[in-house]
Scaffold this motif. Structure first.
Motif, PDB file in Angstrom:
ATOM      1  N   ILE A   7     -21.583  11.536   7.843  1.00 57.20           N
ATOM      2  CA  ILE A   7     -21.509  10.230   8.505  1.00 57.20           C
ATOM      3  C   ILE A   7     -21.019  10.400   9.937  1.00 57.20           C
ATOM      4  CG2 ILE A   7     -20.377   7.969   8.504  1.00 57.20           C
ATOM      5  CD1 ILE A   7     -20.446   8.025   5.485  1.00 57.20           C
ATOM      6  N   ASN A   8     -19.923  11.141  10.102  1.00 57.38           N
ATOM      7  CA  ASN A   8     -19.416  11.491  11.431  1.00 57.38           C
ATOM      8  C   ASN A   8     -18.518  12.712  11.300  1.00 57.38           C
ATOM      9  OD1 ASN A   8     -16.828  10.536  10.610  1.00 57.38           O
ATOM     10  ND2 ASN A   8     -17.333   8.470  11.307  1.00 57.38           N
ATOM     11  N   ASN A   9     -17.789  13.042  12.319  1.00 56.17           N
ATOM     12  CA  ASN A   9     -16.965  14.247  12.295  1.00 56.17           C
ATOM     13  C   ASN A   9     -15.870  14.212  11.230  1.00 56.17           C
ATOM     14  OD1 ASN A   9     -18.368  15.487  14.356  1.00 56.17           O
ATOM     15  ND2 ASN A   9     -16.963  14.819  15.971  1.00 56.17           N
ATOM     16  N   LEU A  62     -20.408   1.058   7.617  1.00 56.68           N
ATOM     17  CA  LEU A  62     -19.266   0.488   8.328  1.00 56.68           C
ATOM     18  C   LEU A  62     -18.343   1.545   8.902  1.00 56.68           C
ATOM     19  CD1 LEU A  62     -17.519  -2.083   8.998  1.00 56.68           C
ATOM     20  CD2 LEU A  62     -16.394  -1.691   6.787  1.00 56.68           C
ATOM     21  N   VAL A  63     -17.985   2.542   8.092  1.00 57.17           N
ATOM     22  CA  VAL A  63     -16.944   3.493   8.506  1.00 57.17           C
ATOM     23  C   VAL A  63     -17.387   4.419   9.631  1.00 57.17           C
ATOM     24  CG1 VAL A  63     -15.789   3.459   6.271  1.00 57.17           C
ATOM     25  CG2 VAL A  63     -17.628   5.128   6.676  1.00 57.17           C
ATOM     26  N   LEU A  97     -12.501  -6.085   3.954  1.00 51.67           N
ATOM     27  CA  LEU A  97     -11.156  -5.993   4.529  1.00 51.67           C
ATOM     28  C   LEU A  97     -11.094  -4.956   5.638  1.00 51.67           C
ATOM     29  CD1 LEU A  97      -8.299  -7.036   4.498  1.00 51.67           C
ATOM     30  CD2 LEU A  97      -7.723  -5.309   2.791  1.00 51.67           C
ATOM     31  N   THR A  98     -11.757  -3.813   5.458  1.00 52.92           N
ATOM     32  CA  THR A  98     -11.774  -2.793   6.506  1.00 52.92           C
ATOM     33  C   THR A  98     -12.407  -3.336   7.773  1.00 52.92           C
ATOM     34  OG1 THR A  98     -11.960  -1.050   4.823  1.00 52.92           O
ATOM     35  CG2 THR A  98     -12.498  -0.445   7.083  1.00 52.92           C
ATOM     36  N   ASP A  99     -13.516  -4.036   7.612  1.00 55.17           N
ATOM     37  CA  ASP A  99     -14.195  -4.634   8.766  1.00 55.17           C
ATOM     38  C   ASP A  99     -13.302  -5.679   9.427  1.00 55.17           C
ATOM     39  OD1 ASP A  99     -16.408  -5.082  10.494  1.00 55.17           O
ATOM     40  OD2 ASP A  99     -16.985  -6.827   9.319  1.00 55.17           O
ATOM     41  N   HIS A 100     -12.650  -6.504   8.623  1.00 57.74           N
ATOM     42  CA  HIS A 100     -11.797  -7.554   9.189  1.00 57.74           C
ATOM     43  C   HIS A 100     -10.626  -6.972   9.970  1.00 57.74           C
ATOM     44  CE1 HIS A 100      -9.782 -11.429   9.569  1.00 57.74           C
ATOM     45  NE2 HIS A 100      -8.666 -10.745   9.341  1.00 57.74           N
TER      46      HIS A 100
END
Length: 280
Positions: A7-9, A62-63, A97-100
């Motif tokens: 997804i990313n580093n 999202l992450v 919740l993470t997005d908020h």
């Protein structure tokens, strides 16, 4: 453990022993990694196992753009909520919740804050979840050095409540609005201001909360063995309270298309009478 997708580093997707997709997080975990590469298990800080396929897909998307520290604190709040409430929460709470929290922190950095129009109702109807929200604010301040407004405790509580009832945000807001609208009907009918510190007010709000939950979760209204003569008795004994109950009944039907039962009308009438008597 091997990389299924990077997804990313800091975040990769892998498979567990049951061949389920899991999201694995740790600093540098995905750096220069491609599908099939081994994962350095010593770098793993957090593992997310979301059984709901849609939530899992949305969480992966999202992450990718959120700092790892914010993902961690959201997970910490969710874990605390599960432990405190002693119940499972819908997987979608990891997304919502993470997005908020991420957006709330972004807003705070620019000096923009949102007021929760249902803050009071949430605090009154869902006090345990509200307290979790308050603890969440403390976690955010301690872990990230960011002070969010008091209203954010109510917003965090909303996401927790949604995950408890497995409802979407719009229905949760509709439930909360229903409680407030009914209180407004009572105050308007009697031209009074209810005593929000009263035990009778507390009980009435609690009943309205569960009543609205039954409607918006599709469980219908409450039925019991109350005799219809009992409703007639209270109609004769407490005519003003019963007239107010009829307004509540009409509001429910006009708003949701639900016809509340005679038994429910009896209970609402009794609660309203107690509220009014308490002010005399």
């Amino acid at each position: 453990m091997k990389v299924l997708k990077t997804i990313n580093n800091n975040i990769v997707v892998s498979l567990d022993s049951s061949n389920r997709e899991i999201i694995v997080m740790g600093r540098g975990l995905g750096f220069k990694k491609k599908s099939g590469d081994l994962i350095d298990t010593e770098k793993i800080e957090k593992t997310f196992v979301l059984d709901d396929e849609k939530s899992n897909t949305n969480f992966q998307k999202l992450v990718d753009g959120i700092p790892i520290e914010r993902i961690n604190v959201a997970d910490e709040i969710i874990s605390y909520a599960k432990k405190t409430l002693q119940k499972d929460l819908s997987d979608n709470v990891y997304v919502s919740l993470t997005d908020h929290i991420n957006l709330a922190i972004e807003r705070a950095s620019t000096g923009v804050e949102f007021e929760n129009p249902f803050g009071w109702e949430i605090k009154k109807c869902y006090y345990r979840e509200y307290l979790i929200g308050k603890v969440g604010l403390s976690m955010i301040k301690k872990r990230l050095g960011v002070t969010l407004s008091e209203d954010e405790a109510s917003f965090i509580a909303l996401h927790i409540i949604n995950a408890e009832l497995n409802l979407d945000m719009s229905r949760m807001i509709s439930m909360t609005k229903m409680v407030q609208d009914i209180l407004d009907i009572v105050e308007s009918h009697f031209q009074i201001r209810l005593n929000r510190q009263s035990i009778y007010f507390e009980r009435f709000v609690r009943r309205l909360k569960f009543f609205s939950q039954r409607i918006f979760t599709g469980q219908g209204t409450y039925e019991d063995e109350t005799d219809l003569d009992m409703l007639y008795l209270f109609q004769m004994k407490y005519p003003e309270a019963f007239e107010c109950t009829k307004k509540v009944k009409d509001y429910i039907f006009e708003t949701c298309g639900h016809c509340i039962s005679d038994e429910e009308q009896t209970y609402i009438t009794v609660h309203i009478k107690r509220l009014i008597t308490d002010l005399e």
